[in-house]
Design a protein around this motif. Structure first.
Motif, mmCIF file in Angstrom:
data_model
loop_
_atom_site.group_PDB
_atom_site.id
_atom_site.type_symbol
_atom_site.label_atom_id
_atom_site.label_comp_id
_atom_site.label_asym_id
_atom_site.label_seq_id
_atom_site.Cartn_x
_atom_site.Cartn_y
_atom_site.Cartn_z
ATOM 1 N N ARG A 2 0.863 -1.183 0.000
ATOM 2 C CA ARG A 2 0.000 0.000 0.000
ATOM 3 C C ARG A 2 0.899 1.232 0.000
ATOM 4 N NH1 ARG A 2 -5.478 0.362 1.574
ATOM 5 N NH2 ARG A 2 -6.187 2.453 2.145
ATOM 6 N N VAL A 3 0.801 2.035 -1.046
ATOM 7 C CA VAL A 3 1.629 3.227 -1.162
ATOM 8 C C VAL A 3 0.774 4.468 -0.913
ATOM 9 C CG1 VAL A 3 1.269 3.402 -3.651
ATOM 10 C CG2 VAL A 3 3.263 4.502 -2.622
ATOM 11 N N GLY A 4 1.375 5.457 -0.266
ATOM 12 C CA GLY A 4 0.722 6.743 -0.073
ATOM 13 C C GLY A 4 1.335 7.776 -1.003
ATOM 14 N N LEU A 5 0.543 8.263 -1.964
ATOM 15 C CA LEU A 5 1.001 9.310 -2.868
ATOM 16 C C LEU A 5 0.562 10.661 -2.321
ATOM 17 C CD1 LEU A 5 0.234 7.956 -6.476
ATOM 18 C CD2 LEU A 5 2.382 7.858 -5.206
ATOM 19 N N MET A 6 1.513 11.537 -2.099
ATOM 20 C CA MET A 6 1.229 12.869 -1.571
ATOM 21 C C MET A 6 1.374 13.887 -2.695
ATOM 22 S SD MET A 6 0.785 11.884 1.557
ATOM 23 C CE MET A 6 0.552 13.502 2.310
ATOM 24 N N ASN A 13 -8.606 19.308 -9.431
ATOM 25 C CA ASN A 13 -7.768 20.487 -9.193
ATOM 26 C C ASN A 13 -6.356 20.264 -9.732
ATOM 27 O OD1 ASN A 13 -9.977 21.518 -7.657
ATOM 28 N ND2 ASN A 13 -9.290 20.314 -5.908
ATOM 29 N N VAL A 14 -6.224 20.257 -11.062
ATOM 30 C CA VAL A 14 -4.925 20.058 -11.705
ATOM 31 C C VAL A 14 -4.602 21.285 -12.541
ATOM 32 C CG1 VAL A 14 -3.649 18.704 -13.405
ATOM 33 C CG2 VAL A 14 -5.094 17.545 -11.739
ATOM 34 N N TYR A 15 -3.423 21.867 -12.323
ATOM 35 C CA TYR A 15 -3.033 23.049 -13.089
ATOM 36 C C TYR A 15 -1.630 22.940 -13.661
ATOM 37 C CZ TYR A 15 -0.760 24.161 -8.630
ATOM 38 O OH TYR A 15 0.007 24.104 -7.480
ATOM 39 N N GLY A 16 -0.924 21.849 -13.409
ATOM 40 C CA GLY A 16 0.440 21.724 -13.903
ATOM 41 C C GLY A 16 0.823 20.283 -14.171
ATOM 42 N N GLY A 17 2.060 20.110 -14.650
ATOM 43 C CA GLY A 17 2.542 18.794 -15.018
ATOM 44 C C GLY A 17 2.601 17.801 -13.883
ATOM 45 N N ALA A 18 2.916 18.269 -12.676
ATOM 46 C CA ALA A 18 2.992 17.360 -11.528
ATOM 47 C C ALA A 18 1.626 16.730 -11.244
ATOM 48 C CB ALA A 18 3.494 18.107 -10.295
ATOM 49 N N GLY A 19 0.569 17.535 -11.374
ATOM 50 C CA GLY A 19 -0.771 17.005 -11.149
ATOM 51 C C GLY A 19 -1.166 15.983 -12.199
ATOM 52 N N VAL A 20 -0.808 16.253 -13.447
ATOM 53 C CA VAL A 20 -1.067 15.293 -14.523
ATOM 54 C C VAL A 20 -0.329 13.989 -14.245
ATOM 55 C CG1 VAL A 20 -0.752 14.827 -16.986
ATOM 56 C CG2 VAL A 20 -1.473 17.106 -16.232
ATOM 57 N N HIS A 21 0.925 14.104 -13.836
ATOM 58 C CA HIS A 21 1.760 12.933 -13.540
ATOM 59 C C HIS A 21 1.110 12.060 -12.459
ATOM 60 C CE1 HIS A 21 5.789 10.939 -12.886
ATOM 61 N NE2 HIS A 21 5.204 10.687 -11.729
ATOM 62 N N VAL A 22 0.721 12.660 -11.362
ATOM 63 C CA VAL A 22 0.163 11.891 -10.253
ATOM 64 C C VAL A 22 -1.185 11.280 -10.631
ATOM 65 C CG1 VAL A 22 -0.593 11.949 -7.850
ATOM 66 C CG2 VAL A 22 1.388 13.280 -8.548
ATOM 67 N N GLU A 23 -1.996 12.013 -11.393
ATOM 68 C CA GLU A 23 -3.285 11.478 -11.819
ATOM 69 C C GLU A 23 -3.106 10.150 -12.545
ATOM 70 O OE1 GLU A 23 -6.956 12.486 -14.913
ATOM 71 O OE2 GLU A 23 -5.364 13.969 -14.597
ATOM 72 N N TYR A 24 -2.255 10.134 -13.543
ATOM 73 C CA TYR A 24 -2.108 8.923 -14.360
ATOM 74 C C TYR A 24 -1.269 7.857 -13.669
ATOM 75 C CZ TYR A 24 -4.414 11.284 -18.178
ATOM 76 O OH TYR A 24 -5.356 11.914 -18.941
ATOM 77 N N TYR A 180 10.846 8.457 -16.312
ATOM 78 C CA TYR A 180 10.215 9.521 -17.082
ATOM 79 C C TYR A 180 8.750 9.726 -16.709
ATOM 80 C CZ TYR A 180 14.128 9.729 -20.427
ATOM 81 O OH TYR A 180 15.341 9.893 -21.029
ATOM 82 N N ASN A 181 8.226 10.879 -17.135
ATOM 83 C CA ASN A 181 6.783 11.093 -17.167
ATOM 84 C C ASN A 181 6.200 10.240 -18.289
ATOM 85 O OD1 ASN A 181 5.982 12.958 -15.162
ATOM 86 N ND2 ASN A 181 6.943 14.622 -16.285
ATOM 87 N N GLY A 182 4.886 10.098 -18.294
ATOM 88 C CA GLY A 182 4.248 9.292 -19.325
ATOM 89 C C GLY A 182 3.046 9.984 -19.929
ATOM 90 N N ILE A 183 2.339 9.231 -20.766
ATOM 91 C CA ILE A 183 1.169 9.769 -21.454
ATOM 92 C C ILE A 183 0.160 8.648 -21.646
ATOM 93 C CG2 ILE A 183 2.123 9.308 -23.750
ATOM 94 C CD1 ILE A 183 0.250 12.521 -22.915
ATOM 95 N N ASP A 184 -1.116 8.978 -21.531
ATOM 96 C CA ASP A 184 -2.188 8.029 -21.811
ATOM 97 C C ASP A 184 -2.423 8.045 -23.320
ATOM 98 O OD1 ASP A 184 -4.707 6.828 -22.301
ATOM 99 O OD2 ASP A 184 -5.362 7.258 -20.257
ATOM 100 N N LEU A 185 -1.921 7.011 -23.998
ATOM 101 C CA LEU A 185 -1.936 6.989 -25.453
ATOM 102 C C LEU A 185 -3.332 6.816 -26.036
ATOM 103 C CD1 LEU A 185 1.269 4.826 -25.916
ATOM 104 C CD2 LEU A 185 1.010 7.256 -26.447
#
Length: 404
Positions: A2-6, A13-24, A180-185
């Motif tokens: 069980r991992v805790g992502l902070m 509430n996403v406005y930048g790349g870090a939020g996109v990263h954590v979402e996916y 790396y960061n990724g992308i939902d293809l």
């Protein structure tokens, strides 16, 4: 496990790349392990092995203060509050300085392995003092304290790894792992839909240059506005730019756009962060995507554009060098930073250098199409979230095993 992502940012509430990263990343991790996301907000949901818990900074800490340092103090207070709910997890994984102290404290108090992903580094963002005021000293202290104590540091590019070693030479290089960061293809792919263009006043019959991002020094949008004067007359430029860091940069942006409009009336400024589907339409139909960032540890927006088959013209800096392939998926613009501010050492020259390859691609649509196709192929081969999640879980397991 069980991992805790902070994270500070998490949908909606996403406005930048870090939020996109954590979402996916959270969605992909939850296919294989249990995931708790602790974020800023009021979210509260459980979907299979994904558990999202939002919380707000306690108002009793900074109350109604209008001081710029409020954001930094709120972050520290919320870190203290959220830390209390982390005792039952196996690994704590933080994203950005806004939540880094929660990981630091959980490690100290609960003996939990602590992973920190750095999406940017405070010592390399001197302009944050404009946004945070004296709170920049607090954000810098929180980041430094956490990064020196983390059991593992994930850098989102090799360029970021080098930046970590430069900014924090006391960090053991063996603790730094490049993922790396990724992308939902499936989600990010070219579409012929244009209703979003119509909605925002973009002429779908004319080629356009596109920018997507926040109004911040880091993203360099003001340099793109300055570059408009060097583009062919009446080039359509779409600035999908909202969420200004400060009132000062908002005013500066307004003045620059007003001045540019006197020479070129074909500037469309969408003054907000559009929806994901709207962004996909904008990427898919643009002639060129421009990324004039002055500092970019990775640059996930370039992946989004490439996935939608847009050729990219981007600053030759940071992680962008590992995403955009010069002459193949787009063009890299020479960038020489000022050693103190990290802004372009010659802003006028940078704007001219930015305009030249944009103009070339506007003049050669077949070349632009070829580069767009190459960009999609590169994204498919190198940046899937499945591979990134697998690498991240492997790191978690190594850390957990080492604690036994």
């Amino acid at each position: 496990m069980r991992v805790g992502l902070m994270t500070r940012e998490y949908p909606p509430n996403v406005y930048g790349g870090a939020g996109v990263h954590v979402e996916y990343l959270s969605l992909e991790l939850a296919r294989k392990i249990e995931v708790e996301v602790h974020c800023w907000g009021t979210q509260h949901e459980d979907i299979g092995d994904l558990h999202v818990r939002g919380d707000e900074p306690p108002p009793s800490v900074t109350g109604d203060t209008k001081e710029k340092f409020k954001a930094a103090v709120d972050a520290f207070a919320l870190n203290l509050s959220q830390m209390k709910s982390l005792a039952a997890i196996d690994v704590i994984h933080t994203h950005t300085w806004y939540v880094s102290m929660a990981g630091f404290l959980a490690k100290k108090l609960f003996q939990i392995p602590f992973v920190l992903t750095t999406h940017s580094l405070e010592p390399l963002r001197a302009w944050k003092a404009e946004q945070l005021g004296s709170g920049y000293a607090l954000s810098s202290w929180m980041e430094r304290t956490a990064i020196l104590d983390a059991d593992a540091i994930i850098a989102v590019s090799n360029g970021t790894k080098a930046d970590i070693q430069k900014a924090y030479p006391d960090v053991d290089p063996a603790k730094i792992h490049v993922i790396y960061n990724g992308i939902d293809l499936e989600q990010y792919q070219q579409t012929a839909d244009t209703d979003a263009l119509t909605k925002y006043g973009v002429d779908a019959t004319k080629p356009y240059v596109l920018f997507v991002g926040r109004i911040t020094r880091q993203k360099g949008v003001t340099h793109l506005v300055e570059a408009i004067q060097y583009l062919p007359a009446n080039t359509q430029v779409v600035l999908c730019a909202g969420a200004p860091d400060t009132p000062e940069i908002a005013t500066e942006m307004r003045n620059l756009v007003d001045e540019a409009l006197k020479q070129n009336p074909n500037i469309v400024w969408i003054e907000k962060m559009v929806t994901k589907q709207e962004a996909i339409q904008l990427y898919s139909n643009c002639a060129v995507f421009a990324c004039p960032s002055v500092y970019e540890p990775f640059g996930i927006i370039n992946l989004e554009a490439m996935a939608c088959r847009a050729p990219v013209v981007a600053s030759a800096t940071g992680g962008i060098l590992e995403v955009v392939v010069e002459g193949e998926t787009g063009y890299l613009v020479p960038f020489t930073p000022d050693p103190v501010t990290t802004f372009p050492s010659d802003p006028a020259q940078f704007s001219r250098d930015l305009a030249a390859p944009i103009a070339k691609l506007l003049a050669e649509p077949e070349l632009a199409k070829k580069m767009g196709l190459a960009g999609r192929k590169r994204v498919e081969e190198k940046f899937s979230w499945t591979a990134i999640a697998d690498q991240t879980i492997a790191l978690y397991r190594t850390l957990v095993a080492s604690k036994k």
